[in-house]
Design an enzyme around this catalytic site. Structure first.
Site, PDB file in Angstrom:
ATOM      1  N   GLY A 108       7.483  53.052  35.371  1.00  0.00           N
ATOM      2  CA  GLY A 108       6.465  53.728  34.589  1.00  0.00           C
ATOM      3  C   GLY A 108       5.651  52.761  33.744  1.00  0.00           C
ATOM      4  O   GLY A 108       6.200  51.816  33.158  1.00  0.00           O
ATOM      5  N   ASP A 110       4.310  53.138  30.877  1.00  0.00           N
ATOM      6  CA  ASP A 110       4.700  53.115  29.468  1.00  0.00           C
ATOM      7  C   ASP A 110       5.896  52.190  29.235  1.00  0.00           C
ATOM      8  O   ASP A 110       5.974  51.490  28.218  1.00  0.00           O
ATOM      9  CB  ASP A 110       5.013  54.526  28.965  1.00  0.00           C
TER      10      ASP A 110
END
Length: 258
Positions: A108, A110
């Site tokens: 991901g 993030d």
């Protein structure tokens, strides 16, 4: 100024960053159907409330784990801020760190951005714990390489599943219990104890296992909206960094100017 956008599964966070300092931040519920025009109306009002103008924004950078939300954020940048949105992980904003995992393309955005920011702010080996829709544990070595981690259900997700599956259980708010007793006297108390102290036990147990596997001193960095809630009753965190993702995006953008 830089408009940094962190589009997560639950919320989209917008932040104004000036010279590395976060001047303002706002969040809105993630909805892939939300148009660029809707974002613009909402954001324009918030900018004015904080004493800023759209013209103050000269760059936009986005990290997203919701692919369907990306297009409208790109349109927002081009139509209302007159700039092409930079996408974290895509040229020219490459990660700049090694993703030492089997499937680097699946990590991901993030989590990578958090790793970049944590490494820039804390020396040595790191564990980054992020309380979001999922609770993630990311391992970053002393050279800044992302080594992998753990994905667990987020606390709100776990609570929603419990309430949905058990007809007689009420919906409760997440909060620190009033006492440290783990023997609840009411249904609500027992649910709160199970969720809160259960998560404390999970966090402490998983961090201990990761530290044992690394075998060197490790700094544990926590981020996400619920980080401070758990920090009240555990000493496992060495640092709380509520804006880690935004800081990582700012670092990535600053690299382009070098």
């Amino acid at each position: 100024m830089l408009l940094a956008i962190d589009a997560g599964n639950t919320n989209v966070v917008f932040a104004l960053v000036d010279g590395g300092d976060i001047r303002a931040r706002w969040r809105i519920a993630t909805d892939p159907r939300r148009t660029a025009d809707e974002y613009a109306v909402w954001l324009h009002q918030l900018l004015e409330l904080e004493g800023f103008r759209r013209a103050d924004v000269d760059a936009v950078i986005v990290a997203t784990v919701v692919p369907r939300a990306l297009h409208n954020l790109q349109v927002l940048a081009s139509k209302y801020f007159g700039t092409e949105a930079l996408i974290a992980g895509r040229a020219p904003v490459e990660w700049g760190i090694a993703l030492d995992v089997v499937e680097p393309q699946t990590v991901g955005a993030d989590r990578v951005v958090n790793s970049i920011a944590a490494h820039a702010r804390h020396p040595g080996d790191l564990i980054v714990v992020d309380f979001g829709t999922a609770t993630t544990f990311d391992v970053v070595d002393y050279e800044g390489a992302y080594k992998g981690g753990i994905i667990a259900p987020g606390i709100n997700l776990s609570l929603d599943a419990l309430v949905a599956a058990a007809a007689k259980l009420p919906r409760i708010a997440i909060a620190a219990p009033e006492t440290e007793s783990v023997v609840g006297r009411t249904t609500e108390d027992q649910m709160l104890i199970g969720v809160y102290w259960g998560y404390i036990a999970m966090i402490e147990g998983l961090v201990a296992r990761i530290k044992a596997e690394i075998g060197r001193p490790v700094t544990v960095v926590s981020t996400g909206g619920l980080a401070s809630l758990f920090d009240q009753h555990t000493s496992v965190f060495d640092a709380i960094e509520p804006d880690l993702t935004i800081q990582g995006l700012a670092i990535m953008h600053a690299r382009l100017a070098r």
